[in-house]
Enzyme design. Structure first.
Site, PDB file in Angstrom:
ATOM      1  N   GLU A 102       0.832  -1.210   0.000  1.00 19.76           N
ATOM      2  CA  GLU A 102       0.000   0.000   0.000  1.00 19.76           C
ATOM      3  C   GLU A 102       0.870   1.265   0.000  1.00 19.76           C
ATOM      4  O   GLU A 102       0.514   2.269  -0.637  1.00 19.76           O
ATOM      5  CB  GLU A 102      -0.957  -0.032   1.191  1.00 19.76           C
ATOM      6  CG  GLU A 102      -2.067  -1.066   1.007  1.00 19.76           C
ATOM      7  CD  GLU A 102      -3.045  -1.105   2.164  1.00 19.76           C
ATOM      8  OE1 GLU A 102      -4.227  -0.797   1.954  1.00 19.76           O
ATOM      9  OE2 GLU A 102      -2.619  -1.456   3.282  1.00 19.76           O
ATOM     10  N   GLU A 128      -3.940  -9.622   3.514  1.00 16.06           N
ATOM     11  CA  GLU A 128      -4.685  -9.343   4.751  1.00 16.06           C
ATOM     12  C   GLU A 128      -5.822 -10.319   4.994  1.00 16.06           C
ATOM     13  O   GLU A 128      -6.213 -10.568   6.146  1.00 16.06           O
ATOM     14  CB  GLU A 128      -5.224  -7.911   4.712  1.00 16.06           C
ATOM     15  CG  GLU A 128      -4.176  -6.822   4.903  1.00 16.06           C
ATOM     16  CD  GLU A 128      -3.523  -6.388   3.607  1.00 16.06           C
ATOM     17  OE1 GLU A 128      -2.807  -5.382   3.621  1.00 16.06           O
ATOM     18  OE2 GLU A 128      -3.709  -7.086   2.580  1.00 16.06           O
TER      19      GLU A 128
END
Length: 715
Positions: free
Chosen positions: A116, A136
């Site tokens: 990210e 995740e």
């Protein structure tokens, strides 16, 4: 480092350095061992961007990682603690909003929040060997710092959903093809490649390029995006049944093309918090930590593993062949022993069939199959094992047969060779007694199919030496298995708990629940299969043999249900015979309920004088879970399992316990041990022998503690 013009910039965070290379500010992340995104790293990144923005000498920023990784993700040391500012979304937004060019140069792992960060940069370069991913989902979460909004804008919804829902890692070459990165470095000098790329961009007067403005979504069209989202929803409803975060990931990605960017970020954050507060997140995080802890057995710290370069496998049946494939896949040579040429040919055919299947599915090339089979030899003579470093016995589950095998191994194997048995239940101390070297004998309990199932119970008998145990753990690492240390007892950890699970299910069946209701209830709880489906898959004759073996020593206080025996007496052993608890059409792996089985169940109830009563699905789950939890507590109390987490990993990886519930011990902690104890005390009024609460549970409740207090970890 191309440091000829490098000079230190202003003071920085201890884990984030700032060095000026001409007009390029290199921001280096050095937070061993994996450059995880701790609060100090996050703070250092924001300070570096602000310093670059304020310094007229800086034209561009290059973000790199020190050591072996770019940024491998969140800092697991902060899990479960109150969040500290700046939060990762703030860091990513600050990077993206920088008016000066920001480039991320990636090597090693750029995972989760690490990717990210890279997505928030304006350009991305990776060197070969880098791996990029948003895993995740494996922790019950979703990318919460813009990953669900920026990724589909770069590579489209379908590819973004594939990465996020699978949690897989993309190599640098694939990332370039997808559009996740802009440049693949020609060398592995990530700093040199990064600086060269930045200077090339500056020379070309490349514009600052916020990822929020990337066009993959608009290029693909709304209809294509909607189709990708709906396809993912349909597949996920089946493949990830019962899981919370996958559907939230899909909702967030959908927002990338239905909402403005900032509104999509806000929705992503709300969904992230929902996942964070879900019990599934707690279960998955516990499983994440536990999987890493199980390999830390006392013997691995106290002894050095023996060298293992060649391995023998005795037995070429389904299990022996699967073990052979697992060893061949690790690059080690295998010598298989069978009783005669015909059996040996069948064993080799079993091994070849596995590789043929992998080739047919496109998972390996034909040359990889040929290379593996070149490491495979077979013999009908035990003398072929004279120089083997480790031998794994995988013959029929019969004590006399196994002792005969180990007597032969003792005769022919060199001194120092490790002698391992794949027994599922039998007394390994007795097997070791058939040799003159019990210190070299250990249990390696593989799970079928052995080349696929990740669990390996390493069973430690009384007289085995520590270096043999350490060797077994090292072998598990080479085979990419998840090893769990188990003490020697009937069934070790997993099959001992399976036996109690089955017993409790049999009580429910005889008391009034149908086997089909029991199976359905456990599937709804999260198991891939119910207990009676598992019996049919494994073969009812296996459990029948074990029950007959145990009959002479069965405690007379133990209630014994004979329903499964009635089926076995008819030759109904499950899928392989076309009938078991279910009826199977020829070639079918999914069975249908059988009215004759229900009639047998009812006849057995009448024979023992039981009037059937009804049970809700919740009652079924509660009873079966209490049975497992109670026996698991006894397993820990007796030292058969080192810690509760060892039980959790055994059940997750070997028996289909839903990972998102963390394993039976974590599940008990989430229910509350006082609640579990109260249920056991209630059930013990029906059967004081079977449902007697474990002294460990009683002790922990009295202390106000739970199983996690015995793990020695923060999970």
């Amino acid at each position: 480092m191309t440091a000829s013009t490098a000079s230190p910039a202003s003071p920085a965070s201890p884990v984030v350095s700032r060095t000026l290379h001409g007009n390029v500010l290199v921001v280096g992340i050095d937070h061993p061992p994996v450059n995880a995104l701790s609060v100090d790293v996050r703070r250092g990144l924001v300070e570096a961007i602000e310093a670059a923005q304020a310094d007229p000498a800086v034209t561009a920023v290059l973000i790199v990682g020190a050591g072996r990784n770019f940024i491998a993700g969140a800092d697991i040391r902060e899990f479960g603690k109150p969040p500290l500012a700046p939060l990762l979304p703030t860091v990513c937004n600050r990077i993206e909003a920088c008016p000066k060019l920001v480039v991320a140069a990636i090597h090693g792992a750029a995972l989760g929040g690490g990717l990210e960060i890279a997505l928030a940069a304006h350009y991305r370069l990776a060197v070969r060997g880098a791996k990029l991913g948003l895993p995740e989902v494996q922790l019950g979460l979703l990318p919460g710092a813009g990953g669900t909004q920026r990724t589909p804008r770069l590579i489209g919804a379908a590819a973004a959903l594939d990465l996020m829902l699978s949690g897989r890692h993309a190599r640098a070459e694939e990332a370039l093809q997808l559009g996740l990165i802009d440049r693949l470095g020609a060398t592995d000098d990530v700093l040199g490649e990064g600086l060269a790329y930045v200077r090339e961009l500056l020379a070309a007067h490349a514009a600052v390029r916020p990822t929020r403005a990337a066009s993959a979504l608009s290029d693909a069209g709304v209809d294509a995006m909607r189709a990708a989202v709906e396809a993912a929803r349909k597949e996920t409803a089946t493949r990830a049944r019962g899981l919370f975060s996958p559907m939230k990931i899909i909702d967030a990605v959908e927002a990338a093309f239905t909402l403005p960017f900032d509104e999509g970020l806000a929705l992503e954050r709300r969904l992230f918090v929902e996942c964070l507060e879900s019990p599934q997140r707690a279960g998955l995080v516990h499983a994440f930590f536990a999987e890493r802890e199980v390999a830390k057995a006392p013997e691995t710290k106290a002894a050095t593993p023996r060298a293992v370069a060649t391995i023998g496998v005795v037995g070429g049946g389904t299990m022996g062949a699967g073990i052979a494939v697992a060893v061949l896949d690790a690059g080690l040579p295998v010598t298989m022993i069978e009783r005669d040429d015909e059996a040996l040919a069948r064993g080799r055919a079993h091994v070849e069939r596995v590789y043929d299947g992998l080739v047919a599915k496109g998972r390996i090339k034909t040359d990889a199959k040929a290379a593996a089979l070149a490491r495979f030899t077979g013999s009908t003579s035990y003398e072929a094992l004279a120089q083997a470093d480790l031998v794994i016995e995988a013959v029929f589950e019969d004590m006399a047969v196994k002792k005969a095998v180990f007597s032969e191994l003792d005769r022919v194997c060199k001194r120092g060779a490790v002698l391992a048995t794949n027994t599922s239940y039998l007394d390994i101390d007795e097997i070791a007694g058939a040799t003159s070297r019990p210190a070299d004998v250990i249990g390696l309990h593989f799970f079928s199919p052995a080349n696929i199932m990740k669990l390996l119970e390493i069973v430690v008998p009384a007289r085995v030496s520590a270096d043999v145990v350490a060797t077994a753990f090292e072998l598990a690492r080479q085979l990419r298995k998840v090893p769990v240390r188990a003490g020697a007892c009937d069934g070790f950890i997993g099959n001992r708990l399976l036996a109690v699970y089955r017993t409790a299910a049999d009580y429910l069946m005889e008391d009034g629940a149908s086997p089909y209701q029991i199976d359905r209830a456990m599937r709804e709880f999260g198991y891939p299969m119910g207990p009676y489906q598992v019996v049919d898959l494994a073969g009812g004759d296996i459990g029948w043999a074990a029950r007959k073996r145990r009959a002479p020593t069965r405690d007379p206080r133990m209630r014994y249900v004979e329903i499964a025996d009635r089926l076995c007496e008819r030759g109904w052993f499950g899928q392989k015979t076309g009938r078991g608890f279910y009826r199977y059409e020829p070639g079918a792996r999914t069975g249908a309920p059988d009215l004759e089985v229900e009639a047998i169940v009812e006849a057995e109830r009448l024979r023992v004088g039981i009037s059937a009563r009804s049970f809700t699905d919740d009652e079924i789950v509660r009873r079966l879970m209490c049975a497992i939890i109670n026996e698991a507590a006894n397993v820990v109390r007796e030292g058969i399992a080192l810690r509760p987490l060892d039980v959790d990993i055994t059940l997750i990886y070997g028996y289909g316990f839903p990972r998102y519930r963390g394993g039976p011990m974590k599940y008990a902690d989430m229910l509350g041990l006082p609640t579990v104890l109260a249920e056991l005390e209630r059930l013990s009024q029906e059967d004081a022998f079977f449902w007697r609460p474990s002294p460990l549970i009683v002790k922990l409740v009295e202390r106000g503690a739970d199983f996690s207090s015995l793990n020695g970890t923060a999970s």
